[in-house]
Enzyme design. Sequence first.
Site, short mmCIF file in Angstrom:
data_model
loop_
_atom_site.label_atom_id
_atom_site.label_comp_id
_atom_site.label_asym_id
_atom_site.label_seq_id
_atom_site.Cartn_x
_atom_site.Cartn_y
_atom_site.Cartn_z
N SER A 1 12.03 -16.39 2.57
CA SER A 1 12.83 -15.16 2.69
C SER A 1 13.71 -15.14 3.93
CB SER A 1 11.91 -13.94 2.74
OG SER A 1 11.04 -13.93 1.65
N1 SAH Z 1 6.80 -15.10 1.29
C1 SAH Z 1 7.46 -16.37 1.08
C2 SAH Z 1 8.68 -16.30 0.22
C3 SAH Z 1 8.33 -15.95 -1.13
S1 SAH Z 1 9.30 -16.53 -2.47
C4 SAH Z 1 7.80 -17.04 2.38
O1 SAH Z 1 7.64 -16.43 3.45
O2 SAH Z 1 8.21 -18.20 2.34
C5 SAH Z 1 8.25 -15.85 -3.71
C6 SAH Z 1 7.04 -16.67 -4.03
O3 SAH Z 1 6.27 -15.92 -4.96
C7 SAH Z 1 7.37 -17.98 -4.70
O4 SAH Z 1 6.79 -19.05 -4.01
C8 SAH Z 1 6.78 -17.83 -6.10
O5 SAH Z 1 6.26 -19.03 -6.64
C9 SAH Z 1 5.67 -16.82 -5.85
N2 SAH Z 1 5.22 -16.08 -7.03
C10 SAH Z 1 5.96 -15.67 -8.11
N3 SAH Z 1 5.17 -15.00 -8.97
C11 SAH Z 1 3.92 -14.96 -8.43
C12 SAH Z 1 2.67 -14.43 -8.87
N4 SAH Z 1 2.52 -13.80 -10.05
N5 SAH Z 1 1.58 -14.59 -8.06
C13 SAH Z 1 1.68 -15.25 -6.88
N6 SAH Z 1 2.84 -15.80 -6.43
C14 SAH Z 1 3.95 -15.65 -7.18
#
Ligand code: SAH
Length: 244
Positions: free
Chosen positions: A92
């Site tokens: 992010s």
């Molecule tokens: N917080 C992260 C950025 C998140 S991007 C950071 O600091 O780098 C969003 C993430 O959510 C992705 O890696 C994606 O694979 C994950 N994601 C999507 N759906 C999800 C779910 N149902 N449960 C857990 N993770 C999920």
Amino acid sequence: MRGKLITAAILLLLIATACKTKEKADEAPNEDSYSAAREALVEEAIVGRGITTPAVIEAMNAVPRHEFVPDDYLAQAYADHPLPIGYGQTISQPYIVALMTDALNPDESDVILEVGTGSGYQAAVLAEIVDRVYTIEIVGALAEQAGDRLDRLGYTNVEVLHDDGYFGWEDHAPFDAIIVTAAPDHIPPPLLTQLKDGGKMVIPVGPVGGYQELWLVEREGDDYTNISLGGVRFVPLTRDLRNE
Ligand code: SAH
């Protein structure tokens, strides 16, 4: 003659020193240049955009974001935008990480759940402030990489789980705060039940690629109040457990 020789020697020495300094400047960024870039980012994009909570500012200054981005993007590690981390996912934007962290008003004794570990960056920022962070990632490879990275960087108060975060993490509930960093099209009911009375959740909600609203949800007993924090763009919350 002697005077001329000495002048020439001094000149040569000066040129050699200048070349060395230039060589240094051309080298890959080092820890010092990363810290300087990080401080500049925090000053401009975090403090400059209105984040005032000291603990959040300190955490943003402490976490080495360059350790969380792929090598190809190292030069942009301290730019205020999201970056690809593989598997179609992103780390992010620093300002959004600070904004969401701030909205949770975290306390040092808090236990926090994150849904969407990704690179582990947001989890590390929270781990600088609170007692314990539980974080869930649906893509197996990302969960593993983030777990290894957080261990290597010494974040012993973070636990990563490879699972579908829609259902939360019952074993460690209730949580003082919940942060969701992928966007569902509705707030998952299990997350609402796993929020402590008096707890806060930040979550982006909206259609894939469309307008998503960032909500701050506050629980008082069985009442939940939603406050809008504005428009955002996150990758979708998926429901398909992937093992690549
Ligand atoms: N917080 C992260 C950025 C998140 S991007 C950071 O600091 O780098 C969003 C993430 O959510 C992705 O890696 C994606 O694979 C994950 N994601 C999507 N759906 C999800 C779910 N149902 N449960 C857990 N993770 C999920």
